[in-house]
Design an enzyme around this catalytic site. Structure first.
Site, short mmCIF file in Angstrom:
data_model
loop_
_atom_site.label_atom_id
_atom_site.label_comp_id
_atom_site.label_asym_id
_atom_site.label_seq_id
_atom_site.Cartn_x
_atom_site.Cartn_y
_atom_site.Cartn_z
N GLU A 74 3.89 10.68 -4.95
CA GLU A 74 3.63 9.37 -6.21
C GLU A 74 2.41 9.99 -6.52
OE1 GLU A 74 2.33 5.92 -4.24
OE2 GLU A 74 3.32 4.78 -5.84
N GLU B 244 6.01 -3.33 0.63
CA GLU B 244 5.95 -3.29 -0.86
C GLU B 244 4.75 -1.45 -0.69
OE1 GLU B 244 7.73 -5.20 -2.92
OE2 GLU B 244 7.70 -6.59 -1.64
N LEU B 245 5.84 -0.25 -0.92
CA LEU B 245 4.67 0.28 -1.30
C LEU B 245 5.23 1.60 -2.66
CD1 LEU B 245 6.33 1.66 2.39
CD2 LEU B 245 4.67 -0.10 2.03
N GLY C 7 1.01 -1.40 0.21
CA GLY C 7 0.16 -0.14 -0.30
C GLY C 7 1.09 1.04 0.17
N CYS D 147 1.91 0.86 -9.09
CA CYS D 147 3.59 1.68 -8.06
C CYS D 147 4.55 0.97 -9.53
CB CYS D 147 3.79 0.57 -7.22
SG CYS D 147 3.68 -1.07 -7.87
P1 NAD Z 1 -3.23 1.54 1.15
O1 NAD Z 1 -2.31 2.02 1.81
O2 NAD Z 1 -4.37 3.51 0.91
O3 NAD Z 1 -3.91 1.02 1.43
C1 NAD Z 1 -3.69 -0.33 1.28
C2 NAD Z 1 -3.89 -1.09 2.66
O4 NAD Z 1 -3.81 -0.61 3.88
C3 NAD Z 1 -5.90 -1.11 2.65
O5 NAD Z 1 -6.37 -2.45 2.76
C4 NAD Z 1 -6.41 -0.55 3.65
O6 NAD Z 1 -7.29 -0.61 4.24
C5 NAD Z 1 -4.99 -0.31 4.70
N1 NAD Z 1 -5.19 0.46 5.44
C6 NAD Z 1 -5.29 2.05 5.66
N2 NAD Z 1 -4.74 2.43 7.41
C7 NAD Z 1 -4.30 1.38 7.44
C8 NAD Z 1 -3.77 1.46 8.96
N3 NAD Z 1 -3.58 2.61 10.08
N4 NAD Z 1 -3.19 -0.19 9.75
C9 NAD Z 1 -3.25 -0.62 8.83
N5 NAD Z 1 -3.64 -1.47 7.48
C10 NAD Z 1 -4.29 -0.13 6.91
O7 NAD Z 1 -3.14 2.18 -0.03
P2 NAD Z 1 -4.34 2.02 -1.22
O8 NAD Z 1 -4.69 3.26 -1.85
O9 NAD Z 1 -4.87 0.90 -1.47
O10 NAD Z 1 -2.67 1.97 -2.80
C11 NAD Z 1 -2.28 2.15 -3.61
C12 NAD Z 1 -0.64 2.45 -2.85
O11 NAD Z 1 -0.49 1.12 -2.99
C13 NAD Z 1 0.39 3.20 -3.78
O12 NAD Z 1 1.05 3.86 -2.92
C14 NAD Z 1 1.25 2.38 -4.58
O13 NAD Z 1 2.30 2.85 -5.44
C15 NAD Z 1 0.76 1.53 -3.05
N6 NAD Z 1 1.71 -0.18 -3.95
C16 NAD Z 1 2.31 -0.63 -3.97
C17 NAD Z 1 2.45 -2.02 -4.46
C18 NAD Z 1 4.09 -2.99 -5.04
O14 NAD Z 1 4.15 -3.91 -5.23
N7 NAD Z 1 4.50 -2.05 -4.54
C19 NAD Z 1 1.86 -2.58 -5.67
C20 NAD Z 1 0.63 -1.86 -5.59
C21 NAD Z 1 0.01 -0.77 -5.00
#
Ligand code: NAD
Length: 512
Positions: free
Chosen positions: A396, A268-269, A248, A302
């Protein structure tokens, strides 16, 4: 029995084909049962707000019960490696059979066009296949006591053991395959898993959980809870979770790290990935790859191409070809097979991108294509002349915006590409292998792709980044190593301790 959610609205005429998703999974899965209470979390198609249905809004108590149930089963019910491999092989087969249904679910709940969703299902089949194959990685090795200062005569070995309970937290943008990248390695490694899929796209992950159960994964090894940050925090702070595997955004990763205490965390960010186009590159091939890499999944990837550094001698040419290629893209309904670019995940996200582009233009950027928003849709956008401090460069974007920037010296292009808080992947276009390898050596990223953009991933490669792009690596085999730990067994061989009457007259011990 899986509580199905029904389609509750009529589908608008513009977006025709949602019939295949009538059989959607609902609820949450814990203690070996699908839950049907508290089905209050709405799942809507971001394209038009169409209400696809509702799933559970899981509570902290659900999290506790799910974890306790898995812990009991880990202790009481062994699940041998052979059975784990067979279940994942079966899951591969089942997903192949249900290919169209899964693609329809991905396309309906997220941002992907139906074609992009079909590609994600194919990749997920590959991820499950690789997970089954990774069973052969779970061997160990002997320990080198003869080359140590260990006192006495000892022999020993190590094997790989599961961590225990894995909390798998996933984002919205690849709602099936990124779930499989956590569940596959965790299960083949012998762990139990609690999945918390994105609350914006939970249906694909829930459907995969049902498929894994159908394939023979024991109910005591798997749970899925649904909800937002509150329920996710209950999961990451639970003392009985042994490993958090998170994909995320970096801000969420920081919150998890602050809340989780001393647990092992894999993350993985994001990325704001650079591509460098050198003076000897083919500008047309580079431009085509840039357009594909910048606008797939409406830039919500990402690995998306965000910053492109182009040698001045090719700059105008590349800008022209990228602009023409971008203008030819068709933005529209995900279920229309002529569509290239679907919606953002929400109108709020489209508004954020609009704001960032407007900020760049107000700071002096030139707009070559796009720059328009309609609801959750944002036209694929090409910018030049963007000042370095603008958010479309520094942060990003996670949307359909690419910025082209000229350079004269390679060293300057590399330095600017590295001038980022992120370090996920980068692309380099050149016909000189020497130049490509020198640039690759100097880029501080998890992968450098030569004669392609950053937007390349195969599911077996070690995948992840440096700096704010994450900690640890996924890619099935590499995730498996991180979701298991070596365990040593050491034997202190004492002849004096052996029953003398059983030893008899042993020959001298052989040493190497
Ligand atoms: P996000 O960080 O908003 O959410 C990801 C997950 O985290 C969701 O399931 C969400 O409910 C959960 N979450 C939210 N707050 C939390 C907390 N306080 N504690 C624990 N979990 C929590 O991300 P998003 O908007 O769903 O996805 C986009 C991001 O993900 C982008 O930054 C993208 O680059 C990244 N991403 C990275 C990869 C990789 O493999 N490097 C792949 C896909 C997406």
């Amino acid at each position: 029995m899986v509580p199905s959610i029904s389609v509750v609205d009529a589908r608008p005429e513009t977006a025709t084909d949602r019939t295949e998703i009538a059989d959607l999974p609902g609820g949450a899965y814990l203690e070996g049962r699908w839950q049907s209470a508290d089905m209050t979390l709405e799942v809507r198609d971001p394209e038009d707000g169409f209400l696809l249905g509702r799933v559970c809004a899981s509570s902290s108590d659900d999290v506790r019960r799910a974890i306790a149930h898995i812990r009991r089963h880990l202790l009481l019910e062994p699940w041998p490696l052979r059975a784990r491999r067979q279940a994942l092989e079966k899951a591969t087969e089942l997903l192949d059979q249900q290919h169209a249904r899964f693609a329809a679910i991905i396309a309906a709940e997220g941002s992907k066009t139906i074609g992009e969703a079909e590609r994600e299902v194919r990749r997920c089949i590959e991820t499950l296949r690789l997970s089954a194959l990774a069973s052969s990685e779970l061997s160990g090795s002997t320990l080198d006591f003869e080359d140590s200062l260990a006192v006495g005569h000892k022999i020993g070995w190590y094997t790989r053991k599961p961590m225990g309970i894995v909390a798998a937290i996933t984002p919205f943008n690849d709602p099936l395959n990124l779930v499989a990248h956590k569940l596959g390695p965790a299960l083949i490694g012998g762990n139990g898993v609690v999945l918390k899929p994105s609350e914006r796209t939970p249906l694909s992950g829930l459907a995969l959980v049902q498929l894994l159960l159908d394939a023979g994964v024991p109910a005591g090894r798997l749970a899925a809870i649904v909800g937002g940050p509150g329920v996710a925090e209950a999961l990451v702070t639970d003392e009985d979770v042994d490993l958090i595997s998170f994909t995320g955004g970096p801000r969420t990763a920081q919150r998890i790290a602050a809340a989780a205490g001393a647990k092992k965390i894999l993350s993985e960010l994001g990325g704001n990935n650079a591509t460098i186009v050198c003076a000897d590159a083919d500008p047309v091939a580079a431009a085509e790859a840039i357009v594909a890499g910048a606008f797939g999944v409406a830039g919500q990837n990402c690995l998306s191409v965000q910053r492109v550094y182009v040698h001045t001698s090719l700059f105008d040419d590349v800008v022209e070809h990228v602009t023409r290629g971008t203008q030819a893209l068709r933005t529209g309904s995900k279920f229309d097979r002529r569509t290239d670019v679907g919606p953002l995940i929400s109108e709020a996200e489209a508004r954020r991108i609009e704001e960032w582009v407007d900020e760049a233009i107000a700071s002096g950027a030139s707009l070559h294509a796009g720059g328009q928003r309609r609801g959750a849709f944002y036209e694929p956008t090409v910018l030049t002349d963007v000042p370095a401090q603008c958010r479309v460069i520094r942060e990003e974007v996670f949307g359909p915006v690419v910025t082209l920037l000229p350079f004269t010296e390679i060293s300057d292009a590399v330095q600017r590409a590295n001038d980022s808080d992120y370090g996920l992947q980068a692309g380099v276009f050149t016909q000189s292998i020497d130049l490509a390898l020198v640039i690759a050596e100097h880029l501080h990223v998890g992968a450098v792709v030569i004669n392609e953009t950053s937007d390349i991933r195969i599911d077996s490669m070690p995948f992840g980044g440096f700096k704010k792009s994450g900690v640890g690596r996924e890619g099935v085999r590499h995730a498996l190593y991180q979701m298991t730990e070596p365990k040593n067994t050491i034997i202190n061989l004492t002849e004096s301790g052996a029953p003398q009457q059983l030893l008899g007259g042993l020959p001298e011990r052989t040493t190497s």
